[in-house]
Design a protein around this motif. Structure first.
Motif, short mmCIF file in Angstrom:
data_model
loop_
_atom_site.label_atom_id
_atom_site.label_comp_id
_atom_site.label_asym_id
_atom_site.label_seq_id
_atom_site.Cartn_x
_atom_site.Cartn_y
_atom_site.Cartn_z
N GLU A 106 -5.85 4.26 3.68
CA GLU A 106 -4.76 3.33 4.47
C GLU A 106 -5.20 2.84 6.06
O GLU A 106 -4.91 1.73 6.60
CB GLU A 106 -3.57 4.13 4.82
N ARG A 107 -5.73 4.26 6.91
CA ARG A 107 -6.25 3.72 8.15
C ARG A 107 -7.26 2.86 8.14
O ARG A 107 -7.38 1.88 9.15
CB ARG A 107 -6.69 4.90 8.67
N ARG A 108 -8.26 2.85 7.24
CA ARG A 108 -9.22 1.82 6.95
C ARG A 108 -9.02 0.45 6.78
O ARG A 108 -9.48 -0.51 7.19
CB ARG A 108 -10.51 2.43 5.94
N LEU A 109 -7.80 0.41 5.95
CA LEU A 109 -7.43 -0.93 5.65
C LEU A 109 -6.64 -1.41 6.72
O LEU A 109 -6.68 -2.75 6.97
CB LEU A 109 -6.33 -0.70 4.33
N PHE B 175 0.92 -1.32 -0.05
CA PHE B 175 -0.25 0.20 0.02
C PHE B 175 0.87 1.22 0.14
O PHE B 175 0.38 2.37 -0.77
CB PHE B 175 -1.00 0.00 1.17
N THR B 176 2.04 1.38 0.65
CA THR B 176 2.80 2.34 0.80
C THR B 176 3.43 2.58 -0.67
O THR B 176 3.36 3.95 -1.19
CB THR B 176 4.10 2.13 1.57
N GLY B 177 3.73 1.67 -1.47
CA GLY B 177 4.26 1.85 -2.81
C GLY B 177 3.15 2.30 -3.91
O GLY B 177 3.44 3.04 -4.39
N VAL B 178 1.67 1.76 -3.59
CA VAL B 178 0.74 2.42 -4.21
C VAL B 178 0.42 3.82 -4.04
O VAL B 178 -0.03 4.63 -4.71
CB VAL B 178 -0.57 1.58 -4.14
N TYR B 179 0.29 4.33 -2.59
CA TYR B 179 0.17 5.52 -2.22
C TYR B 179 1.54 6.44 -2.81
O TYR B 179 1.05 7.44 -3.42
CB TYR B 179 0.47 5.75 -0.64
N LEU B 180 2.86 6.06 -3.07
CA LEU B 180 3.77 6.93 -3.43
C LEU B 180 3.60 7.11 -4.93
O LEU B 180 3.71 8.16 -5.47
CB LEU B 180 5.14 6.18 -3.32
N ALA B 181 2.93 5.67 -5.62
CA ALA B 181 2.65 6.08 -6.94
C ALA B 181 1.55 7.14 -7.34
O ALA B 181 1.57 7.57 -8.42
CB ALA B 181 2.16 4.62 -7.50
#
Length: 271
Positions: A260-263, A195-201
């Motif tokens: 991200e918080r919900r996930l 998810f961090t990678g998707v967020y940065l993308a």
């Protein structure tokens, strides 16, 4: 109104803000101070008015852009490119990152080439992309896909390869198959990193959208609004475009953090 109700109302009025509430409002101090200083400098003519237009003029430009529909046309074009490039780059990055993380053979063959590829500055691809794909939307989407690809690949691969050894040992003890180990142990453990990678993308692709519209200037977009303002020396239009870009980026960041918080809560309940 009863005495207890009055007491509760008075308590609600005088009750101080909690620390987290005070911290939430502190973020507005610097923007408000900056706007106040901007208004003061423009009203006192301390700086050349052609270079530092007043907030009132920027607000008038914003109203005109919204009322005429030019803002929505430019912003929708930029967001459409950003979404397309983000989806293509993220999907490709998830596949490539999973292969690099799960297959030692694939990592030995492709890993060194990818590590070299990711060292090349994103904007260094502009000349090659413009020759191969022209200056239209296809070239911009390719550029945005590259911007989204690298962080997804890196974080997906790292998340998979750093799966805690005790989890893998438990899967081995319970006799999990390779597929079960990957789907029920490795991927859930790697999910925060993925998810961090998707967020940065998401963030990088939005930043790259503005860069692509600056360097590949054909077509409509919010980046072209900035170019139009600078070419005609309309600083109010330039400042307005910068505000729009910052606001959209902030909304993307806030939405990604909320997701991200919900996930995290969902994975915590399911574990």
């Amino acid at each position: 109104m009863s005495t207890s109700t009055q007491d509760a109302a008075e308590l609600a009025v005088v009750q101080p803000l909690r620390p987290e509430q005070r911290g939430r409002w502190r973020g507005f101090v610097l923007p408000v101070a900056a706007v106040a200083l901007w208004w003061l400098l423009s009203s006192l003519d301390v700086v050349n008015s052609a270079l530092l237009v007043s907030p009132a003029k920027v607000f008038g430009t914003a109203v005109d852009q919204v009322a005429s529909g030019r803002l929505w046309r430019a912003l929708s074009a930029s967001l459409a490119r950003e979404a397309t490039g983000f989806l293509i780059g993220t999907a490709s990055g998830l596949v490539l990152g999973a292969l690099l993380g799960l297959s030692p053979l694939f990592n030995r063959i492709v890993g060194p080439s990818f590590n070299t590829f990711k060292q090349i500055s994103l904007f260094a691809w502009i000349p090659l992309i413009s020759v191969w794909f022209g200056l239209g939307d296809v070239a911009k989407v390719v550029f945005l896909s590259l911007a989204a690809l690298v962080p997804v690949v890196v974080n997906t691969c790292d998340g998979i390869r750093t799966t805690p050894a005790p989890l893998l040992e438990v899967a081995r003890v319970y006799g999990y198959t390779r597929w079960q180990t990957v789907t029920q142990v490795v991927l859930p453990a790697a999910l925060p990193s993925i998810f961090t990678g998707v967020y940065l993308a998401l963030i990088y692709s939005w930043l790259a959208t503005i860069g692509a519209e600056y360097l590949l200037v054909a077509g409509r977009g919010i980046g072209n609004t900035l170019i139009e303002g600078s070419e005609h020396f309309q600083m109010d239009l330039v400042i307005f475009g910068m505000f729009v870009i910052g606001l959209v980026g902030w909304l993307m960041n806030a939405s990604a953090r909320a997701l991200e918080r919900r996930l995290a809560r969902w994975t915590g309940r399911s574990s």
